[in-house]
Design an enzyme around this catalytic site. Structure first.
Site, PDB file in Angstrom:
ATOM      1  N   LYS A 112     -33.711  15.769 -65.149  1.00 65.73           N
ATOM      2  CA  LYS A 112     -32.863  16.604 -65.998  1.00 65.73           C
ATOM      3  C   LYS A 112     -32.902  16.167 -67.452  1.00 65.73           C
ATOM      4  CE  LYS A 112     -29.518  18.179 -62.563  1.00 65.73           C
ATOM      5  NZ  LYS A 112     -28.130  18.204 -62.159  1.00 65.73           N
ATOM      6  N   LYS A 195     -38.910  23.267 -56.130  1.00 63.94           N
ATOM      7  CA  LYS A 195     -37.684  23.610 -55.411  1.00 63.94           C
ATOM      8  C   LYS A 195     -37.100  24.932 -55.929  1.00 63.94           C
ATOM      9  CE  LYS A 195     -33.942  21.398 -56.551  1.00 63.94           C
ATOM     10  NZ  LYS A 195     -32.944  20.375 -56.856  1.00 63.94           N
ATOM     11  N   LYS A 198     -31.421  27.134 -59.487  1.00 63.49           N
ATOM     12  CA  LYS A 198     -30.745  28.093 -60.374  1.00 63.49           C
ATOM     13  C   LYS A 198     -31.226  27.937 -61.807  1.00 63.49           C
ATOM     14  CE  LYS A 198     -27.005  24.966 -59.794  1.00 63.49           C
ATOM     15  NZ  LYS A 198     -26.265  24.753 -58.578  1.00 63.49           N
TER      16      LYS A 198
HETATM   17  P1  TYM Z   1     -26.025  21.702 -56.245  1.00 64.92           P
HETATM   18  O1  TYM Z   1     -24.911  22.494 -56.841  1.00 64.92           O
HETATM   19  O2  TYM Z   1     -27.273  21.527 -57.039  1.00 64.92           O
HETATM   20  O3  TYM Z   1     -26.445  22.320 -54.862  1.00 64.92           O
HETATM   21  C1  TYM Z   1     -25.484  22.616 -53.870  1.00 64.92           C
HETATM   22  C2  TYM Z   1     -26.065  22.359 -52.477  1.00 64.92           C
HETATM   23  O4  TYM Z   1     -27.204  23.177 -52.260  1.00 64.92           O
HETATM   24  C3  TYM Z   1     -28.305  22.361 -51.857  1.00 64.92           C
HETATM   25  N1  TYM Z   1     -29.550  22.934 -52.417  1.00 64.92           N
HETATM   26  C4  TYM Z   1     -30.642  23.201 -51.698  1.00 64.92           C
HETATM   27  N2  TYM Z   1     -30.918  23.061 -50.389  1.00 64.92           N
HETATM   28  C5  TYM Z   1     -32.142  23.451 -49.965  1.00 64.92           C
HETATM   29  N3  TYM Z   1     -33.086  23.964 -50.782  1.00 64.92           N
HETATM   30  C6  TYM Z   1     -32.857  24.129 -52.113  1.00 64.92           C
HETATM   31  N4  TYM Z   1     -33.797  24.658 -52.910  1.00 64.92           N
HETATM   32  C7  TYM Z   1     -31.577  23.735 -52.623  1.00 64.92           C
HETATM   33  N5  TYM Z   1     -31.016  23.753 -53.856  1.00 64.92           N
HETATM   34  C8  TYM Z   1     -29.782  23.257 -53.709  1.00 64.92           C
HETATM   35  C9  TYM Z   1     -28.015  20.997 -52.447  1.00 64.92           C
HETATM   36  O5  TYM Z   1     -28.698  19.979 -51.748  1.00 64.92           O
HETATM   37  C10 TYM Z   1     -26.523  20.912 -52.282  1.00 64.92           C
HETATM   38  O6  TYM Z   1     -26.185  20.494 -50.976  1.00 64.92           O
HETATM   39  N6  TYM Z   1     -24.628  16.949 -56.843  1.00 64.92           N
HETATM   40  C11 TYM Z   1     -24.430  18.135 -56.040  1.00 64.92           C
HETATM   41  C12 TYM Z   1     -22.993  18.601 -55.950  1.00 64.92           C
HETATM   42  C13 TYM Z   1     -21.997  17.584 -55.534  1.00 64.92           C
HETATM   43  C14 TYM Z   1     -21.793  17.107 -54.198  1.00 64.92           C
HETATM   44  C15 TYM Z   1     -20.692  16.191 -54.275  1.00 64.92           C
HETATM   45  C16 TYM Z   1     -22.406  17.368 -52.982  1.00 64.92           C
HETATM   46  C17 TYM Z   1     -21.075  16.955 -56.331  1.00 64.92           C
HETATM   47  N7  TYM Z   1     -20.290  16.132 -55.572  1.00 64.92           N
HETATM   48  C18 TYM Z   1     -20.224  15.528 -53.150  1.00 64.92           C
HETATM   49  C19 TYM Z   1     -21.938  16.693 -51.844  1.00 64.92           C
HETATM   50  C20 TYM Z   1     -20.861  15.790 -51.926  1.00 64.92           C
HETATM   51  C21 TYM Z   1     -25.233  19.277 -56.644  1.00 64.92           C
HETATM   52  O7  TYM Z   1     -25.478  19.326 -57.824  1.00 64.92           O
HETATM   53  O8  TYM Z   1     -25.504  20.271 -55.768  1.00 64.92           O
END
Ligand code: TYM
Length: 333
Positions: A112, A195, A198
């Site tokens: 990032k 991947k 968004k």
């Molecule tokens: P975020 O918002 O990027 O994504 C949310 C969830 O979606 C999953 N994900 C995917 N799974 C499969 N293929 C993909 N292309 C894909 N893109 C996203 C992510 O693995 C995630 O489960 N850091 C985290 C948010 C967070 C969090 C937490 C998660 C903050 N605190 C505590 C679990 C527990 C994030 O940015 O996810």
């Protein structure tokens, strides 16, 4: 021991198929077997600049997407992260115990910050510590996420262990990652080595949960593939990332294995397979988009649900925070 689940997503108006298949779908399943806490991580979203009003609206849209996908607020606790202040308080306590070397290893920070040198901010660097606090402040036993969060979860476990060792007691539960299902890493429709995300510039790279039937059809039609028909075995998919991705999406949407899909479609051309896939995706996603739209028609009701969830989350986390403060010698009211 009862299973306690915590997970979260960053607020964005359009959650995509990766979010749904990698995480949300599994969250829904967990509701009947565990105590579930699902948050919208607006504090994490602030690691890139946000318009204040848009951010608040995105939290509501993301919460609505959770509900539209099957999260039941009578079973699960649903809330905005910033409404539960114990997350940030524990974040600080954990930050005082986090060696910089551990953060330097985090690949997401490197990716990032490399993309945008103007945003090499402390918050982005410390992002995984807040994520650890999100999890540990509930004493969560399991964390359902996609594969890209694996390294962050390892850090959460390491921090739980470091705290327990420093204070010489088994206080924090070490959370188990739950990276399950066929689609733990859904790839871009334009490039099977990237991947689905968004932040990808091209909207054709992803299926959004709000896309209508025509848009879904168009995006799958344009999705990159190769010239070969579908193979019979998984081994033959190995060097064909785009083909593998479409098979994976098909499998996850239909709750089957990738091998099941190959057995049923071996020898098929992509034109036909993509039509079947579109039909399947529309059948699964259209009801979600419809419900999401209906829920957004009554924002006050979403706010009420979030307030109720935050109240429950505050009760649980304040208890744990008091215990932590006692252990580390901090003042508490
Ligand atoms: P975020 O918002 O990027 O994504 C949310 C969830 O979606 C999953 N994900 C995917 N799974 C499969 N293929 C993909 N292309 C894909 N893109 C996203 C992510 O693995 C995630 O489960 N850091 C985290 C948010 C967070 C969090 C937490 C998660 C903050 N605190 C505590 C679990 C527990 C994030 O940015 O996810």
């Amino acid at each position: 021991m009862t299973k306690r689940i915590l997970s979260g997503m960053q607020p964005t108006g359009n959650l995509h198929l990766g979010n749904y298949l990698g995480a949300l779908k599994n969250w829904v399943k967990m509701q009947d077997e565990a105590e579930c806490y699902y948050c919208v991580v607006d504090l994490h979203a602030m690691t890139i600049p946000q318009d204040p009003e848009k951010l608040r609206l995105s939290v509501r849209e993301t919460a609505a997407a959770y509900i539209a996908s099957g999260i039941d607020v009578n079973k699960s606790t649903l809330f905005p992260q910033s409404a539960v202040s114990a997350h940030t308080e524990l974040n600080w306590i954990l930050a005082t115990m986090t060696p910089l070397g551990w953060l330097n290893r985090m690949t997401q920070f490197k990716e990032k910050s490399a993309k945008n040198r103007d945003h090499e901010l402390l918050g982005l660097y410390a992002y995984p510590v807040l994520m650890a606090a999100d999890i540990l402040v509930y004493q969560a036993t399991h964390v359902p996420v996609g594969e890209d969060q694996k390294q962050h979860l390892e850090l959460a476990r390491d921090l739980a262990g470091a705290f327990n060792r420093a204070y010489n007691r088994e206080y924090f539960t070490l959370p188990e990652p739950m990276i399950i299902g066929e689609a733990t890493r859904v790839m871009s429709l334009r490039d099977g080595t990237k991947k689905m995300s968004k932040s990808d510039e091209s909207d054709y790279s992803r299926i959004n949960l709000t896309d209508d039937a025509d848009t879904i059809a168009l995006k799958f039609r344009k999705a990159k593939t190769d010239a070969e028909p579908l193979p019979e075995t998984l081994a033959e998919l190995e060097k064909r990332p785009e083909a593998d991705n479409l098979v994976t999406i098909y499998a996850a949407l239909s709750d089957k294995t990738r091998q099941d899909i190959l057995s049923a479609h071996a020898g098929a051309q992509f034109s036909g397979f993509k039509k079947d896939l579109t039909e399947l995706a529309v059948a699964k996603l259209a009801p979600i988009a419809d419900t999401l739209r209906r829920l957004m028609g009554d924002v006050a009701e979403i706010d009420r649900m979030l307030a109720k969830g935050a109240e429950k989350a505050n009760a649980v986390t304040q208890k744990h925070l008091r215990e932590v403060k006692d252990i580390v010698g901090l003042w508490r009211a």
